[in-house]
Design an enzyme around this catalytic site. Structure first.
Site, PDB file in Angstrom:
ATOM      1  N   HIS A   1      51.726  53.441  93.714  1.00  0.00           N
ATOM      2  CA  HIS A   1      52.555  52.377  94.293  1.00  0.00           C
ATOM      3  C   HIS A   1      53.096  52.749  95.685  1.00  0.00           C
ATOM      4  CE1 HIS A   1      52.144  50.822  90.364  1.00  0.00           C
ATOM      5  NE2 HIS A   1      53.220  51.340  89.815  1.00  0.00           N
TER       6      HIS A   1
ATOM      7  N   LYS B   1      63.386  58.154  87.792  1.00  0.00           N
ATOM      8  CA  LYS B   1      63.823  57.363  86.638  1.00  0.00           C
ATOM      9  C   LYS B   1      65.221  57.823  86.253  1.00  0.00           C
ATOM     10  CE  LYS B   1      59.452  55.961  84.884  1.00  0.00           C
ATOM     11  NZ  LYS B   1      59.482  54.548  84.581  1.00  0.00           N
TER      12      LYS B   1
ATOM     13  N   ARG C   1      43.147  45.594  68.006  1.00  0.00           N
ATOM     14  CA  ARG C   1      42.806  45.956  66.622  1.00  0.00           C
ATOM     15  C   ARG C   1      43.737  45.267  65.625  1.00  0.00           C
ATOM     16  NH1 ARG C   1      43.462  52.247  67.182  1.00  0.00           N
ATOM     17  NH2 ARG C   1      45.447  51.352  67.813  1.00  0.00           N
TER      18      ARG C   1
ATOM     19  N   LEU D   1      67.808  44.241 109.519  1.00  0.00           N
ATOM     20  CA  LEU D   1      67.732  45.190 110.620  1.00  0.00           C
ATOM     21  C   LEU D   1      69.148  45.581 110.989  1.00  0.00           C
ATOM     22  CD1 LEU D   1      65.959  46.538 112.797  1.00  0.00           C
ATOM     23  CD2 LEU D   1      66.216  44.466 114.156  1.00  0.00           C
TER      24      LEU D   1
ATOM     25  N   ARG E   1      62.488  52.064 104.306  1.00  0.00           N
ATOM     26  CA  ARG E   1      63.497  52.197 105.365  1.00  0.00           C
ATOM     27  C   ARG E   1      62.855  52.832 106.591  1.00  0.00           C
ATOM     28  NH1 ARG E   1      69.049  51.961 104.381  1.00  0.00           N
ATOM     29  NH2 ARG E   1      69.357  50.853 102.412  1.00  0.00           N
TER      30      ARG E   1
ATOM     31  N   ARG F   1      72.428  60.183  91.259  1.00  0.00           N
ATOM     32  CA  ARG F   1      71.565  59.900  92.410  1.00  0.00           C
ATOM     33  C   ARG F   1      70.382  60.872  92.506  1.00  0.00           C
ATOM     34  NH1 ARG F   1      73.309  56.632  96.660  1.00  0.00           N
ATOM     35  NH2 ARG F   1      75.260  55.597  96.236  1.00  0.00           N
TER      36      ARG F   1
ATOM     37  N   LYS G   1      53.453  42.487  95.014  1.00  0.00           N
ATOM     38  CA  LYS G   1      54.865  42.118  95.215  1.00  0.00           C
ATOM     39  C   LYS G   1      55.026  41.404  96.552  1.00  0.00           C
ATOM     40  CE  LYS G   1      56.831  45.485  92.116  1.00  0.00           C
ATOM     41  NZ  LYS G   1      57.656  44.897  91.083  1.00  0.00           N
TER      42      LYS G   1
ATOM     43  N   ARG H   1      68.472  50.393  90.227  1.00  0.00           N
ATOM     44  CA  ARG H   1      67.055  50.032  90.228  1.00  0.00           C
ATOM     45  C   ARG H   1      66.761  49.392  91.570  1.00  0.00           C
ATOM     46  NH1 ARG H   1      64.365  45.045  89.017  1.00  0.00           N
ATOM     47  NH2 ARG H   1      62.128  45.478  88.876  1.00  0.00           N
TER      48      ARG H   1
HETATM   49  N1  LIG Z   1      53.738  48.841  79.877  1.00  0.00           N
HETATM   50  C1  LIG Z   1      53.911  48.876  81.187  1.00  0.00           C
HETATM   51  O1  LIG Z   1      54.965  48.531  81.722  1.00  0.00           O
HETATM   52  C2  LIG Z   1      52.799  49.334  82.084  1.00  0.00           C
HETATM   53  C3  LIG Z   1      51.580  49.700  81.558  1.00  0.00           C
HETATM   54  N2  LIG Z   1      50.564  50.078  82.393  1.00  0.00           N
HETATM   55  C4  LIG Z   1      49.259  50.438  81.860  1.00  0.00           C
HETATM   56  O2  LIG Z   1      48.742  49.319  81.154  1.00  0.00           O
HETATM   57  C5  LIG Z   1      48.005  49.730  80.013  1.00  0.00           C
HETATM   58  C6  LIG Z   1      48.626  49.102  78.768  1.00  0.00           C
HETATM   59  O3  LIG Z   1      49.972  49.492  78.685  1.00  0.00           O
HETATM   60  P1  LIG Z   1      50.863  49.167  77.407  1.00  0.00           P
HETATM   61  O4  LIG Z   1      50.742  47.748  77.032  1.00  0.00           O
HETATM   62  O5  LIG Z   1      52.180  49.727  77.682  1.00  0.00           O
HETATM   63  O6  LIG Z   1      50.141  50.054  76.298  1.00  0.00           O
HETATM   64  P2  LIG Z   1      50.372  50.098  74.756  1.00  0.00           P
HETATM   65  O7  LIG Z   1      50.632  51.502  74.371  1.00  0.00           O
HETATM   66  O8  LIG Z   1      51.350  49.064  74.314  1.00  0.00           O
HETATM   67  O9  LIG Z   1      48.904  49.769  74.213  1.00  0.00           O
HETATM   68  C7  LIG Z   1      48.318  48.474  74.275  1.00  0.00           C
HETATM   69  C8  LIG Z   1      47.552  48.236  72.986  1.00  0.00           C
HETATM   70  O10 LIG Z   1      46.473  49.164  72.897  1.00  0.00           O
HETATM   71  C9  LIG Z   1      46.281  49.549  71.536  1.00  0.00           C
HETATM   72  N3  LIG Z   1      46.424  50.998  71.448  1.00  0.00           N
HETATM   73  C10 LIG Z   1      47.507  51.743  71.737  1.00  0.00           C
HETATM   74  N4  LIG Z   1      47.246  53.048  71.552  1.00  0.00           N
HETATM   75  C11 LIG Z   1      45.976  53.129  71.162  1.00  0.00           C
HETATM   76  C12 LIG Z   1      45.117  54.212  70.825  1.00  0.00           C
HETATM   77  N5  LIG Z   1      45.531  55.470  70.892  1.00  0.00           N
HETATM   78  N6  LIG Z   1      43.861  53.933  70.476  1.00  0.00           N
HETATM   79  C13 LIG Z   1      43.431  52.674  70.425  1.00  0.00           C
HETATM   80  N7  LIG Z   1      44.203  51.618  70.727  1.00  0.00           N
HETATM   81  C14 LIG Z   1      45.446  51.837  71.091  1.00  0.00           C
HETATM   82  C15 LIG Z   1      47.355  48.858  70.729  1.00  0.00           C
HETATM   83  O11 LIG Z   1      46.795  47.678  70.165  1.00  0.00           O
HETATM   84  P3  LIG Z   1      46.137  47.622  68.717  1.00  0.00           P
HETATM   85  O12 LIG Z   1      46.696  48.724  67.917  1.00  0.00           O
HETATM   86  O13 LIG Z   1      46.523  46.277  68.220  1.00  0.00           O
HETATM   87  O14 LIG Z   1      44.700  47.755  68.977  1.00  0.00           O
HETATM   88  C16 LIG Z   1      48.381  48.455  71.737  1.00  0.00           C
HETATM   89  O15 LIG Z   1      49.077  47.300  71.374  1.00  0.00           O
HETATM   90  C17 LIG Z   1      48.046  51.250  80.012  1.00  0.00           C
HETATM   91  O16 LIG Z   1      46.914  51.718  80.687  1.00  0.00           O
HETATM   92  C18 LIG Z   1      49.304  51.557  80.833  1.00  0.00           C
HETATM   93  O17 LIG Z   1      49.218  52.810  81.450  1.00  0.00           O
HETATM   94  C19 LIG Z   1      50.711  50.060  83.749  1.00  0.00           C
HETATM   95  C20 LIG Z   1      51.894  49.700  84.320  1.00  0.00           C
HETATM   96  C21 LIG Z   1      53.048  49.347  83.549  1.00  0.00           C
HETATM   97  O1  LIG Z   2      53.557  51.211  87.070  1.00  0.00           O
HETATM   98  C1  LIG Z   2      54.703  51.370  86.693  1.00  0.00           C
HETATM   99  O2  LIG Z   2      55.650  50.556  87.215  1.00  0.00           O
HETATM  100  C2  LIG Z   2      56.894  50.393  86.543  1.00  0.00           C
HETATM  101  C3  LIG Z   2      57.823  49.763  87.574  1.00  0.00           C
HETATM  102  O3  LIG Z   2      57.342  48.517  87.932  1.00  0.00           O
HETATM  103  P1  LIG Z   2      58.339  47.396  88.467  1.00  0.00           P
HETATM  104  O4  LIG Z   2      57.458  46.307  88.894  1.00  0.00           O
HETATM  105  O5  LIG Z   2      59.218  47.043  87.302  1.00  0.00           O
HETATM  106  O6  LIG Z   2      59.120  48.012  89.554  1.00  0.00           O
HETATM  107  C4  LIG Z   2      57.436  51.684  86.035  1.00  0.00           C
HETATM  108  O7  LIG Z   2      58.584  51.447  85.246  1.00  0.00           O
HETATM  109  C5  LIG Z   2      56.389  52.369  85.185  1.00  0.00           C
HETATM  110  O8  LIG Z   2      56.856  53.647  84.811  1.00  0.00           O
HETATM  111  C6  LIG Z   2      55.096  52.537  85.944  1.00  0.00           C
HETATM  112  O9  LIG Z   2      54.083  52.964  85.041  1.00  0.00           O
END
Ligand SMILES: NC(=O)C1=CN([C@@H]2O[C@H](COP(=O)(O)OP(=O)(O)OC[C@H]3O[C@@H](n4cnc5c(N)ncnc54)[C@H](OP(=O)(O)O)[C@@H]3O)[C@@H](O)[C@H]2O)C=CC1
Ligand SMILES: O=C1O[C@H](COP(=O)(O)O)[C@@H](O)[C@H](O)[C@H]1O
Length: 601
Positions: free
Chosen positions: A350, A446, A155, A494, A456, A578, A292, A451
């Site tokens: 995961h 967390k 957006r 190992l 194991r 821990r 990975k 990290r």
């Molecule tokens: N970030 C991470 O490390 C990880 C994320 N994920 C998953 O990946 C997906 C994206 O994650 P992430 O990039 O962190 O998400 P964000 O919260 O950064 O959202 C991505 C984009 O979606 C739009 N957005 C956010 N909230 C809303 C809303 N309520 N309604 C409509 N549009 C919205 C925004 O773009 P705009 O306003 O420009 O439209 C935003 O830049 C999620 O499903 C998350 O669970 C999975 C693993 C790791």
């Molecule tokens: O999916 C997720 O993974 C990250 C950890 O991913 P990594 O590749 O950096 O180990 C985690 O931080 C996040 O909470 C979770 O949504």
């Protein structure tokens, strides 16, 4: 042409995703059947046609199957070279324009295919942190097809130049390959474009469609949508993408990010809604842990080394531990996290995926369906987790060295009285013949002291151990342990017992260590690179099938409900520690000591 580039990108393509392949026997001769159907090569360029018309003479042994696949005779001593012959023949046949026109009767533009990758939610954290950098890395390695375009969609208002500027800040060069990196970045950025739109607007997606068509230039178009957006807008975006921006003549695939629901019911509802607009084979549910390197290596370790497989059962393995820890909290993601908690965020996906790969039976082949079939069997053989086999924790504020680290509930997006776990430990059991009675312990947290993600495997002690005297009564002292360190600093080691050199008879624990940084000079690709390439090539092995997802949720949903309904209070642990001591009591109940407390930490 999508997958041709990957021939050199993935030089071991036998087991990779360029072609789906499996062995079969024709008149007693072993053949490797190669099916080009998922390779993204347009039908008019069918490699079978290319072979049948012009190459057959050069490849008399290649059998052309009725369904368009080809079968190559397999000489056990010459697997690689016979494959190479076909691969080289295929490459030269397809890249020779003259021959191609003659054989396939294609016009060049139609004959070539394009891949358009649309990152939906391009302004977000994941897109910036992982998706654009992974696409650049693939481009840099020449793994992307000749004709590709990357579109950002969100957006936020942005011009193409602004998107490029945003993306450029996140691109990095490989440590081991810096030559021309700057140039490559510029070339890549020129292929990136942006379209601003709402996620629920078919009109906005139609505008995107027009722009995509402009870039595709009449070629056969394949389209990949990466849903990098919050889950509450998945369905709107899928609906609009499929109704208004899917490919008219090639494939359309959608990568869906987790979370896939928050329990069995919501996950089933999500799948049902997705399937209103997409077929299962268009849905790529991503679990980036499957991409990975060391998780991918699990099957290789087990099934290509004779020494491990015979030990891989209750006969020799005392317990298995799958441990995830992060040394930072949920800072910045509290709003999302509070709705899910660590069990849904890390364990149910995961760690459970790792467990399934670790414990599955030998698959019939390396084909996606064969592997996923075996994983589903493991998940379905697992007992639902009992409340008494789970310990939960939440981090609290801690001051160390003059620095104060926040409590989970200090995050403004988290309610003050939140009971959401940021740590969990659980004991799981697989009720099948191989694993009966073996505790699989999981731990994820967390804001811990380090990290790390590792698997194991603690083996049983040596019966009638001659060297008991040297170890005393502590069984853990004499236990062999196999450690697969997924990250950071990838390694497989190992722990064995060894005589300390010298005239006496003193034993100590030593490591047979495969340390990746020392053994391999190549930088390990990020998980997202592998998974994006797989999605482009139509390889589903590392993506979650819907029945796998159902089985995974069914193991966790009852205990998640119980934790929430009974409002179980988490054990509080200091940021950077821990984690809760309850995890040790849980392990002790199954006669286990967590391996990550040892000296190798
Ligand atoms: N970030 C991470 O490390 C990880 C994320 N994920 C998953 O990946 C997906 C994206 O994650 P992430 O990039 O962190 O998400 P964000 O919260 O950064 O959202 C991505 C984009 O979606 C739009 N957005 C956010 N909230 C809303 C809303 N309520 N309604 C409509 N549009 C919205 C925004 O773009 P705009 O306003 O420009 O439209 C935003 O830049 C999620 O499903 C998350 O669970 C999975 C693993 C790791
Ligand atoms: O999916 C997720 O993974 C990250 C950890 O991913 P990594 O590749 O950096 O180990 C985690 O931080 C996040 O909470 C979770 O949504």
């Amino acid at each position: 042409m999508a997958s041709l580039s990957s021939i050199h990108c993935r030089s071991y393509s036998y087991s990779s995703s360029l072609f789906s392949s499996h062995s079969s026997s024709i008149n007693g001769q072993q053949f490797q059947r190669i099916n080009f159907s998922s390779s993204g090569i347009p039908k008019c360029l069918s490699p079978a046609k290319v072979f049948s018309k012009s190459r057959k003479k050069s490849y008399p042994d290649v059998v052309l199957m009725q369904d368009g696949a080809v079968a190559i005779p397999v000489d056990p001593l010459e697997n690689e070279s016979s494959f190479k012959k076909v691969k080289d023949g295929l490459l030269s046949a397809i890249t020779s324009a003259e021959e191609l026109k003659e054989t396939a009767g294609c016009d060049m533009n139609k004959g070539e295919s394009t891949v358009s990758i649309t990152v939906v939610g391009a302004s977000g954290d994941l897109a910036k942190k992982k998706i654009f950098p992974a696409l650049f890395a693939l481009y840099y390695e020449d793994c992307l097809p000749k004709h590709f375009t990357v579109f950002g969609y969100a957006r936020s208002k942005m011009t193409d130049a602004e998107l490029r500027n945003m993306v450029s800040k996140t691109l990095t060069c490989r440590i081991d390959k810096r030559a021309n990196c700057g140039e490559k970045m510029d070339e890549f950025l020129k292929r990136c474009f942006y379209h601003s739109g709402q996620y629920d607007s078919e009109e906005n997606f139609s505008e995107l469609d027009k722009k995509l068509k402009g870039h595709e230039g009449g070629r056969l178009s394949n389209r990949l949508f990466y849903l990098s957006i919050p889950p509450n807008i998945f369905i709107d975006a899928v609906k609009c993408a499929s109704m208004s921006a899917s490919s008219a003549n090639g494939w359309t695939r959608v990568i869906v990010e987790k979370p896939f629901g928050r329990d069995s019911e919501s996950s089933a509802a999500l799948t049902k809604s997705l399937k209103q607009y997409l077929d299962e084979d268009q849905i790529f549910r991503i679990d980036h842990y499957l991409g990975k390197e060391l998780v991918e290596n699990l099957s290789v370790l087990r099934f290509s080394n004779l020494i491990f497989e015979p030990l891989w059962s209750r006969q020799y393995i005392r317990n298995v531990q799958i441990i995830f820890s992060e040394d930072f909290g949920t800072e910045g993601r509290g709003g999302y996290f509070d709705h899910y908690g660590i069990i849904r965020d890390i364990m149910q996906n995961h760690l459970l995926q790792i467990l399934a790969l670790f414990a599955m039976e030998t698959p019939v082949s390396l084909d996606a369906e064969d592997i996923r079939n075996e994983k589903v069997k493991v998940l379905r053989s697992m007992r639902p987790i009992r409340l008494e086999d789970v310990v939960i924790g939440q981090y609290k504020s801690h001051t160390k060295g003059g620095v104060t680290y926040p409590a989970y509930t200090d995050d403004k997006t988290v309610p003050n009285d939140s009971l959401t776990p940021t740590f969990a430990a659980a004991a799981l059991f697989i009720d099948n013949a191989r694993w009966d009675g073996v505790p699989f312990l999981m731990k994820a947290g967390k804001a811990l002291h380090n990290r790390r993600t590792e698997i194991r495997v603690q083996f049983r002690h040596v019966p009638g151990n001659l060297y008991n005297r040297n170890f005393g009564t502590d069984l853990d002292q004499s236990t062999n342990e196999l450690v697969i360190r997924v990250q950071p600093d990838e390694a497989i080691y190992l722990k064995i017992n060894n005589k300390v050199p010298g005239l006496g008879m003193r034993l100590d624990h030593s490591n047979l260590n495969l340390h990746y940084a020392a053994r391999y000079s190549k930088e390990i690709p990020d998980a997202y690179e592998r998974l994006l390439l797989d999605a482009i090539e139509g390889e589903r092995r590392l993506f979650i099938r819907s029945d796998e997802l159902d089985a995974a949720w069914s193991r966790f949903t009852p205990v998640l409900k119980e934790l929430e309904e009974k409002k179980i209070i988490p054990e509080y642990y200091p940021y950077g520690s821990r984690g809760p001591v309850g995890a040790h009591y849980l392990a002790a109940r199954y006669n286990v000591r967590w391996g990550d407390l040892g000296l190798d930490q």
